[in-house]
Design a protein around this motif. Structure first.
Motif, PDB file in Angstrom:
ATOM      1  N   HIS A  15       0.807  -1.221   0.000  1.00 32.85           N
ATOM      2  CA  HIS A  15       0.000   0.000   0.000  1.00 32.85           C
ATOM      3  C   HIS A  15       0.834   1.261   0.000  1.00 32.85           C
ATOM      4  O   HIS A  15       0.533   2.226  -0.693  1.00 32.85           O
ATOM      5  CB  HIS A  15      -0.946  -0.006   1.213  1.00 32.85           C
ATOM      6  CG  HIS A  15      -1.979   1.080   1.143  1.00 32.85           C
ATOM      7  ND1 HIS A  15      -1.895   2.234   1.871  1.00 32.85           N
ATOM      8  CD2 HIS A  15      -3.098   1.159   0.397  1.00 32.85           C
ATOM      9  CE1 HIS A  15      -2.939   2.994   1.589  1.00 32.85           C
ATOM     10  NE2 HIS A  15      -3.688   2.360   0.698  1.00 32.85           N
ATOM     11  N   CYS A  16       1.914   1.270   0.764  1.00 31.04           N
ATOM     12  CA  CYS A  16       2.723   2.484   0.859  1.00 31.04           C
ATOM     13  C   CYS A  16       3.790   2.572  -0.229  1.00 31.04           C
ATOM     14  O   CYS A  16       4.393   3.631  -0.412  1.00 31.04           O
ATOM     15  CB  CYS A  16       3.370   2.588   2.241  1.00 31.04           C
ATOM     16  SG  CYS A  16       4.773   1.482   2.498  1.00 31.04           S
ATOM     17  N   GLY A  17       4.043   1.485  -0.932  1.00 31.79           N
ATOM     18  CA  GLY A  17       4.989   1.518  -2.042  1.00 31.79           C
ATOM     19  C   GLY A  17       6.423   1.169  -1.670  1.00 31.79           C
ATOM     20  O   GLY A  17       7.303   1.195  -2.529  1.00 31.79           O
ATOM     21  N   ARG A  76       5.887  -9.280   4.823  1.00 35.22           N
ATOM     22  CA  ARG A  76       4.985  -8.128   4.819  1.00 35.22           C
ATOM     23  C   ARG A  76       5.799  -6.849   4.873  1.00 35.22           C
ATOM     24  O   ARG A  76       6.948  -6.840   5.320  1.00 35.22           O
ATOM     25  CB  ARG A  76       4.023  -8.187   6.010  1.00 35.22           C
ATOM     26  CG  ARG A  76       4.737  -8.066   7.348  1.00 35.22           C
ATOM     27  CD  ARG A  76       3.805  -8.252   8.537  1.00 35.22           C
ATOM     28  NE  ARG A  76       4.541  -8.149   9.801  1.00 35.22           N
ATOM     29  CZ  ARG A  76       5.213  -9.149  10.367  1.00 35.22           C
ATOM     30  NH1 ARG A  76       5.252 -10.331   9.781  1.00 35.22           N
ATOM     31  NH2 ARG A  76       5.866  -8.962  11.500  1.00 35.22           N
ATOM     32  N   CYS A  77       5.184  -5.754   4.468  1.00 36.81           N
ATOM     33  CA  CYS A  77       5.841  -4.455   4.521  1.00 36.81           C
ATOM     34  C   CYS A  77       5.956  -3.996   5.968  1.00 36.81           C
ATOM     35  O   CYS A  77       4.985  -4.070   6.731  1.00 36.81           O
ATOM     36  CB  CYS A  77       5.044  -3.449   3.706  1.00 36.81           C
ATOM     37  SG  CYS A  77       5.688  -1.770   3.876  1.00 36.81           S
ATOM     38  N   LYS A  78       7.130  -3.517   6.312  1.00 38.59           N
ATOM     39  CA  LYS A  78       7.388  -3.052   7.667  1.00 38.59           C
ATOM     40  C   LYS A  78       6.583  -1.799   7.994  1.00 38.59           C
ATOM     41  O   LYS A  78       6.247  -1.532   9.139  1.00 38.59           O
ATOM     42  CB  LYS A  78       8.891  -2.718   7.760  1.00 38.59           C
ATOM     43  CG  LYS A  78       9.498  -2.824   9.118  1.00 38.59           C
ATOM     44  CD  LYS A  78      10.954  -2.383   9.069  1.00 38.59           C
ATOM     45  CE  LYS A  78      11.859  -3.491   8.603  1.00 38.59           C
ATOM     46  NZ  LYS A  78      13.300  -3.096   8.693  1.00 38.59           N
ATOM     47  N   THR A  79       6.237  -1.031   6.980  1.00 39.68           N
ATOM     48  CA  THR A  79       5.544   0.246   7.198  1.00 39.68           C
ATOM     49  C   THR A  79       4.027   0.092   7.170  1.00 39.68           C
ATOM     50  O   THR A  79       3.347   0.448   8.125  1.00 39.68           O
ATOM     51  CB  THR A  79       5.983   1.270   6.134  1.00 39.68           C
ATOM     52  OG1 THR A  79       7.387   1.451   6.224  1.00 39.68           O
ATOM     53  CG2 THR A  79       5.281   2.612   6.350  1.00 39.68           C
ATOM     54  N   CYS A  80       3.483  -0.467   6.091  1.00 35.06           N
ATOM     55  CA  CYS A  80       2.017  -0.514   5.960  1.00 35.06           C
ATOM     56  C   CYS A  80       1.437  -1.860   6.377  1.00 35.06           C
ATOM     57  O   CYS A  80       0.220  -1.977   6.524  1.00 35.06           O
ATOM     58  CB  CYS A  80       1.582  -0.137   4.544  1.00 35.06           C
ATOM     59  SG  CYS A  80       2.048  -1.318   3.265  1.00 35.06           S
ATOM     60  N   GLY A  81       2.280  -2.884   6.546  1.00 33.41           N
ATOM     61  CA  GLY A  81       1.795  -4.157   7.066  1.00 33.41           C
ATOM     62  C   GLY A  81       1.178  -5.081   6.043  1.00 33.41           C
ATOM     63  O   GLY A  81       0.728  -6.167   6.392  1.00 33.41           O
TER      64      GLY A  81
HETATM   65 ZN   LIG Z   1       4.132  -0.726   2.533  1.00 31.76          ZN
END
Ligand SMILES: [Zn+2]
Length: 127
Positions: A15-17, A76-81
């Protein structure tokens, strides 16, 4: 009415890229698995040979989850999960790589055959 013939992009991202994924080819099939992890993630998995999928931002921007028989890690993305993919712990030839198609243009999913997999119990397709 005109029909847009431009094929959907094979590039997707969380989601956050921060994590970006490029597929080697358009997926034809995807697996909707009901195992204890997949049903929570609501992932839609396309499989590719490990090493053929380009994943940018990994492992720098990712966290991982390893459980059960410890053969693969769910990433998974560390920022948006958002869950982006899973990969084998041991990178041997012929290993599979699962990519979560939820991270791609919904147009890409229109031509994909989604199969329901009973990962919770019988380990067979149930459709
Ligand atoms: Zn992300």
């Amino acid at each position: 009415m005109t029909i847009d013939q431009t094929p959907p992009s094979l590039q997707g991202s969380c989601h956050c890229g921060a994590v970006r994924i490029t597929l080697p080819s358009a997926p034809e099939k995807a697996t909707d698995c009901n195992c204890s992890v997949c049903r929570r993630l609501a992932g839609l998995w396309a499989y590719y040979e490990f090493g053929t999928v380009l994943v940018e931002g990994h492992p720098g921007n990712t966290d991982e989850y390893i459980w059960g028989d410890r053969t693969l890690r769910t990433v998974r993305c560390k920022t948006c999960g958002v869950a982006t993919h899973w990969e084998p712990l041991e990178h041997q030839p012929g290993q599979k790589h699962g990519v979560n198609l939820r991270n791609f243009d919904p147009m890409l999913l229109q031509s994909v055959q989604v199969r329901k997999f009973d990962g919770a119990d019988t380990w067979t397709f149930i459709d």
